[in-house]
Design an enzyme around this catalytic site. Structure first.
Site, PDB file in Angstrom:
ATOM      1  CB  CYS A  81      -0.908  -0.006   1.226  1.00  0.00           C
ATOM      2  SG  CYS A  81      -2.035   1.406   1.302  1.00  0.00           S
ATOM      3  CB  CYS A  85      -1.601   3.979   7.972  1.00  0.00           C
ATOM      4  SG  CYS A  85      -2.832   4.496   6.755  1.00  0.00           S
ATOM      5  CB  CYS A  88      -0.705   0.016   8.359  1.00  0.00           C
ATOM      6  SG  CYS A  88      -1.294  -1.312   7.279  1.00  0.00           S
ATOM      7  CB  CYS A 125     -14.830  -8.175   7.032  1.00  0.00           C
ATOM      8  SG  CYS A 125     -16.178  -7.954   8.223  1.00  0.00           S
ATOM      9  CB  CYS A 158     -17.991  -5.896   5.879  1.00  0.00           C
ATOM     10  SG  CYS A 158     -17.185  -4.324   6.284  1.00  0.00           S
ATOM     11  CB  CYS A 218     -18.119  -0.744   9.341  1.00  0.00           C
ATOM     12  SG  CYS A 218     -17.008  -1.458  10.590  1.00  0.00           S
ATOM     13  NE  ARG A 290     -18.976  -4.489  13.090  1.00  0.00           N
ATOM     14  CZ  ARG A 290     -19.801  -5.537  13.022  1.00  0.00           C
ATOM     15  NH1 ARG A 290     -19.453  -6.671  13.612  1.00  0.00           N
ATOM     16  NH2 ARG A 290     -20.946  -5.466  12.369  1.00  0.00           N
TER      17      ARG A 290
END
Length: 358
Positions: A81, A85, A88, A125, A158, A218, A290
């Site tokens: 990616c 972030c 991550c 998901c 999801c 979400c 969650r």
């Protein structure tokens, strides 16, 4: 008398549920979208046991307290990616144990979804480590087919695929997508300390595109990024102001990963996690809260307290993207001991049954 795993627990919880179902319509306050940060901070700072008592009462007014949704999250495209972030391991900017891979073929994903359903998960998901879907027409078509097939199994579906355009959101809706995950992560003020390659408003734009397409939102956050209590309150305040509260609000505890800028961060305190869950439940009464990343670090009693405070969904299975996850057998055993049951796919909350607009 209270014995873990005894019939006493189940009977007590069902009795509380019955009382709540009988009285909730006349005793609860309307869901608010005009909370101030000061009001939410006052809730967050209240004595912890009082806070949990209040959140438990709100939870029983809006939800069946004996039900917990089991969700399984699968990484269908790992690593590579371009985002930065700082938490991550899938960012191409960091040297981490996570290695980049191509988008998975459809059949292995469907096999994983079938296994999840057999083990009691009712929402499946799928996550792909992308900034957005630009230039990924063939990959997106493959994901749309995954969505159609998993939805055909009778499961909620999801995805989390990065930023979405309005048209992409509409295509996901037509394919049968139930919900789209796009976390705000933290407060608007602290966000630039965590991510610089995507703005807070860009995240909000994707959430708007998802909601406009008729897909459930979400959106939650991560604790332990180095944020303050004001930032945790700011995150809750941000989602509370939305015209429609998120259908689900994941509360993640940072799992530090070697090679990321946050690899040396201290684990978030349990009290902080519990306060965030309880405050979220009071401010977002109809939302599914969650209990997400980091849950495997909590013992059974700590998890039960989170459920008491208003958490009513967990991620379960073999893994959660790139972090550990509690397994199905472990979770089913825990739920049995505490008198809890799995929430069925497409189950309605008390508010939805009553036709109350959240």
């Amino acid at each position: 008398m209270f014995r873990v795993g005894s019939r006493t627990v189940s009977v007590y919880m069902r009795a509380a549920q019955s009382r709540s179902l009988a009285t909730h319509a006349t005793t609860r306050a309307a869901t608010r979208h005009d909370w101030t940060r000061q009001e939410i901070r006052a809730i967050y700072d209240s004595p912890l046991l009082d806070l949990v008592f209040r959140s438990a009462a709100v939870h029983r007014e809006h939800h069946d307290p004996t039900k917990i949704q089991l969700c399984t999250l699968m990484n269908i495209k790992t690593g590579g990616c371009t985002e930065d972030c700082s938490y991550c391991s899938q960012s191409s900017r960091y040297s981490t144990p996570t290695k980049a891979s191509r988008l998975l073929d459809i059949e292995p994903v469907l096999a994983a979804a079938r296994k999840a359903k057999e083990n009691g998960s009712t929402r499946f998901c799928m996550g792909a480590a992308w900034r957005d879907l630009a230039g990924r027409k063939r990959g997106f078509e493959k994901i749309l087919e995954m969505v159609r097939e998993v939805r055909g199994m009778g499961m909620e579906v999801c995805t989390t695929l990065g930023m979405l355009s309005p048209e992409q959101a509409k295509q996901l809706k037509l394919a049968g997508l139930t919900a789209y995950n796009h976390n705000l992560d933290t407060s608007r003020e602290f966000y630039p300390e965590v991510i610089t390659t995507r703005s807070y408003d860009e995240r909000l734009d994707t959430i708007s595109n998802v909601r406009d397409a008729g897909i459930s939102v979400c959106s939650g956050g991560i604790l332990g990024l180095g944020e303050s209590d004001d930032d945790r309150v700011g995150l809750i305040w941000e989602v509370s102001r939305m015209a429609e509260h998120p259908e689900s609000f994941p509360v993640n505890a940072l799992v530090p990963i070697k090679g990321t800028p946050l690899e040396d961060n201290e684990p978030v305190k349990y009290e902080t996690l519990l306060r965030t869950i309880a405050t979220s439940r009071i401010v977002l009464p109809s939302t599914i809260i969650r209990l997400a990343a980091g849950r495997q670090e909590l013992d059974e009693v700590k998890q039960a307290m989170c459920f008491m405070a208003g958490a009513n969904a967990v991620f379960t299975g073999e893994s959660m993207l790139t972090t550990p996850c509690s397994g199905w057998d472990e979770d089913k055993g825990m739920m049995r001991r505490w008198g809890l049951e799995g929430l069925e796919s497409f189950s309605q909350t008390i508010d939805e049954i009553d036709g109350i607009d959240k």
